[in-house]
Design an enzyme around this catalytic site. Structure first.
Site, PDB file in Angstrom:
ATOM      1  N   GLU A  81       0.810  -1.218   0.000  1.00 30.06           N
ATOM      2  CA  GLU A  81       0.000   0.000   0.000  1.00 30.06           C
ATOM      3  C   GLU A  81       0.844   1.269   0.000  1.00 30.06           C
ATOM      4  O   GLU A  81       0.303   2.356   0.012  1.00 30.06           O
ATOM      5  CB  GLU A  81      -0.935   0.007   1.215  1.00 30.06           C
ATOM      6  N   SER A  82       2.147   1.195   0.034  1.00 29.10           N
ATOM      7  CA  SER A  82       3.118   2.272  -0.099  1.00 29.10           C
ATOM      8  C   SER A  82       4.264   2.093   0.877  1.00 29.10           C
ATOM      9  O   SER A  82       5.036   1.172   0.727  1.00 29.10           O
ATOM     10  CB  SER A  82       2.521   3.672  -0.001  1.00 29.10           C
ATOM     11  N   HIS A  91      13.455   8.522  10.320  1.00 31.35           N
ATOM     12  CA  HIS A  91      14.821   9.007  10.534  1.00 31.35           C
ATOM     13  C   HIS A  91      14.859   9.538  11.962  1.00 31.35           C
ATOM     14  O   HIS A  91      13.996  10.324  12.348  1.00 31.35           O
ATOM     15  CB  HIS A  91      15.206  10.108   9.548  1.00 31.35           C
ATOM     16  N   CYS A 133      -2.407   3.676   0.794  1.00 33.03           N
ATOM     17  CA  CYS A 133      -3.583   3.820  -0.045  1.00 33.03           C
ATOM     18  C   CYS A 133      -4.579   2.708   0.258  1.00 33.03           C
ATOM     19  O   CYS A 133      -4.316   1.839   1.088  1.00 33.03           O
ATOM     20  CB  CYS A 133      -3.174   3.802  -1.523  1.00 33.03           C
TER      21      CYS A 133
END
Length: 172
Positions: A118-119, A124, A139
Site C-alpha cells: 500500500e506504499s 529518521h 492507499c
C-alpha cells in the site's frame, strides 16, 4: 555499493534470481498504474488493498501522514524501531513487503523504510535530540492513522505532531 548488492537490496539477486520474474514485476506495476474506473476503498468485490480512495466526495491516491516525535525514547534501537514498524503495518491493516533499517554511528541514529503493498513507512531518528521524523503513506483500505498510537506506545514521546496530506487529490 556494488551493482549486485544494490540490486539485492531491491529484491533482485542476480546469483539466485529474483522471487518475481521481470514480467511479473512489470505486470504488477502496470496493474497498479492502470485503475481508470471509479474505484473506492469500500468495494467489497475488489480483493486489492492498494486502490484509490474516495472519501468525503474526493478521490485521491492515499493518505500521507507526516509524523514528528519529540522527547522520544529508544530512537537508537534497531530492534525497537523494527518492532514498532511491524506493529504499525499490522494495526494499519497493510501488507509488509520489506523493512530496511540503517544504524548510524557515532550518534546512533536510524534511518529506514518499511515497503508496503500500500506504499511505505519511513523513519529518521536523532537520538541525541530525542527526535524522530516519520512519514506514513498508505492507499486503499489501509488505516495509516492507527500508526500514531503505536508510535506513542513504542517511543513514549512527550509531543507528537501529525500533518495529513491526501496524495493525488484532484489528479487521479
Amino acid at each position: 555499493m556494488s551493482l549486485n548488492n544494490g540490486l539485492f537490496q531491491l529484491g533482485i539477486d542476480l546469483q539466485r534470481g529474483s522471487s518475481n520474474t521481470q514480467a511479473e514485476v512489470q505486470a504488477e506495476v502496470i496493474e497498479f498504474k492502470a485503475p481508470h474506473g471509479e474505484v473506492t476503498a469500500d468495494s467489497s468485490s475488489d480483493e486489492r488493498k492498494d486502490f484509490f480512495i474516495v472519501k468525503d466526495g474526493e478521490k485521491y491516491a492515499g493518505t500521507h501522514l507526516i509524523i514528528e516525535l519529540a522527547g522520544a525514547k529508544f530512537l537508537d534501537s534497531i530492534e525497537k524501531i523494527d518492532a514498532a514498524m511491524r506493529e504499525c503495518v499490522e494495526k494499519a491493516g497493510a501488507t509488509l513487503l520489506h523493512i530496511h533499517l540503517h544504524h548510524f554511528t557515532p550518534n546512533g541514529g536510524v534511518s529506514g523504510v518499511a515497503v508496503l503493498s500500500e506504499s511505505h513507512i519511513s523513519i529518521h531518528t536523532w537520538p541525541e535530540a530525542d527526535y524522530a521524523a516519520l512519514d506514513v503513506f498508505m492507499c486503499g483500505d489501509a488505516r495509516p492513522h492507527e500508526c500514531v498510537e503505536v508510535l506513542r506506545a513504542h517511543f513514549e514521546p512527550t509531543d507528537v505532531v501529525v500533518d495529513e496530506l491526501r496524495r493525488g487529490k484532484g489528479l487521479v
